[in-house]
Motif scaffolding. Structure first.
Motif, short mmCIF file in Angstrom:
data_model
loop_
_atom_site.label_atom_id
_atom_site.label_comp_id
_atom_site.label_asym_id
_atom_site.label_seq_id
_atom_site.Cartn_x
_atom_site.Cartn_y
_atom_site.Cartn_z
N ILE A 35 51.84 62.23 41.35
CA ILE A 35 52.47 63.09 39.93
C ILE A 35 53.36 63.63 40.42
O ILE A 35 54.25 64.92 39.11
N THR A 36 53.34 64.46 41.40
CA THR A 36 54.00 65.98 41.77
C THR A 36 55.29 65.72 41.76
O THR A 36 55.75 65.01 42.33
N PRO A 37 56.15 66.55 40.51
CA PRO A 37 57.46 66.43 40.98
C PRO A 37 57.94 66.77 41.82
O PRO A 37 57.71 67.28 42.91
N ASP A 38 59.40 66.05 42.71
CA ASP A 38 59.93 66.01 44.01
C ASP A 38 60.40 67.47 44.59
O ASP A 38 59.74 67.62 45.76
N VAL A 81 51.58 72.96 34.50
CA VAL A 81 51.54 72.07 34.70
C VAL A 81 52.21 70.70 34.26
O VAL A 81 51.91 69.73 34.38
N TRP A 82 52.64 71.17 33.47
CA TRP A 82 53.78 70.63 32.42
C TRP A 82 54.04 69.17 32.95
O TRP A 82 54.69 68.71 32.61
N PRO A 83 55.16 70.16 33.70
CA PRO A 83 56.39 69.48 34.89
C PRO A 83 55.92 68.05 35.55
O PRO A 83 55.79 67.18 35.57
N ALA A 84 54.57 67.71 35.85
CA ALA A 84 53.82 66.87 36.08
C ALA A 84 53.62 65.58 35.93
O ALA A 84 53.82 65.26 35.02
N ASN A 85 52.86 65.84 34.41
CA ASN A 85 52.42 65.98 33.29
C ASN A 85 54.15 64.45 33.01
O ASN A 85 53.68 63.47 32.82
N LEU A 86 54.90 65.44 32.89
CA LEU A 86 56.01 64.78 32.22
C LEU A 86 56.70 64.10 32.99
O LEU A 86 57.96 63.05 33.03
N HIS A 88 54.94 62.26 35.64
CA HIS A 88 53.56 60.79 35.42
C HIS A 88 54.25 60.39 34.21
O HIS A 88 54.10 58.80 34.49
N ALA A 89 54.88 61.35 33.08
CA ALA A 89 55.34 60.00 32.47
C ALA A 89 57.22 58.95 32.13
O ALA A 89 57.24 58.01 32.07
N LEU A 90 57.89 60.55 32.79
CA LEU A 90 58.66 59.95 32.62
C LEU A 90 58.90 58.42 33.49
O LEU A 90 59.84 58.35 33.69
N GLY A 91 58.43 59.04 35.01
CA GLY A 91 58.52 58.06 36.18
C GLY A 91 57.92 57.28 36.40
O GLY A 91 57.89 55.94 36.81
N THR A 98 47.58 51.53 37.95
CA THR A 98 47.54 51.69 37.02
C THR A 98 48.45 52.16 36.62
O THR A 98 48.43 53.38 36.76
N HIS A 99 49.48 52.04 35.54
CA HIS A 99 50.64 51.78 34.89
C HIS A 99 50.35 52.43 33.30
O HIS A 99 49.32 51.72 32.83
N LEU A 100 49.71 53.70 32.73
CA LEU A 100 49.24 53.86 31.48
C LEU A 100 50.01 54.00 30.82
O LEU A 100 49.81 53.38 29.52
N GLY A 101 51.63 53.48 30.64
CA GLY A 101 52.41 53.52 29.27
C GLY A 101 51.79 54.75 28.42
O GLY A 101 51.36 55.89 28.32
#
Length: 138
Positions: A35-38, A81-86, A88-91, A98-101
């Motif tokens: 989930i870490t951004p590129d 770490v908010w960008p990683a969570n974002l 994760h969600a957007l990607g 498992t896709h969490l949705g």
């Protein structure tokens, strides 16, 4: 206005959560790396360092002379770490297949400011919203 035992309980719960999360970063980093951004360099090393930071912050919350610094560091950490969570969600990144949705991602993203505030309040850095002015000692 919350009592000192409520702040203490909040501190223990937050420290336990960060201890568990930090341990997970170190023991099973693959999902966090995924989930870490590129744009983040050396994602495996960053995930390892974030795990160490979470554990250090959890321990710091329990040591009175370090408590305020740990609270501020954990609040800043949660912001960083908010960008990683974002991502994760957007990607729609699957973890372990498992896709969490959005049932997971929407509350997780919305609660990030609460986690930031929680670190500051539990560590005694702020008393907001219950009291204005300087925070009292935890």
């Amino acid at each position: 206005m919350p009592t000192s035992w409520q702040r203490r309980a909040a501190r223990w719960v937050l420290a336990a959560a960060y201890l568990v999360a930090g341990t997970a970063h170190l023991r099973t980093p693959a999902g966090f790396i995924a989930i870490t951004p590129d744009w983040v360099p050396w994602p495996a090393q960053v995930v390892m360092l974030t795990g160490v930071a979470e554990i250090a912050g959890a321990l710091g919350l329990m040591i009175p002379p370090l408590r305020s610094a740990a609270g501020m560091a954990l609040a800043l950490y949660a912001l960083c770490v908010w960008p990683a969570n974002l991502n994760h969600a957007l990607g729609d990144i699957a973890i372990g297949g498992t896709h969490l949705g959005w049932w997971y991602h929407a509350p997780r993203l919305a609660l990030q400011p609460v986690i930031i505030w929680w670190a500051l309040w539990a560590s005694g850095v702020t008393d907001w919203p219950w009291r204005t002015g300087a925070a009292r000692k935890p």
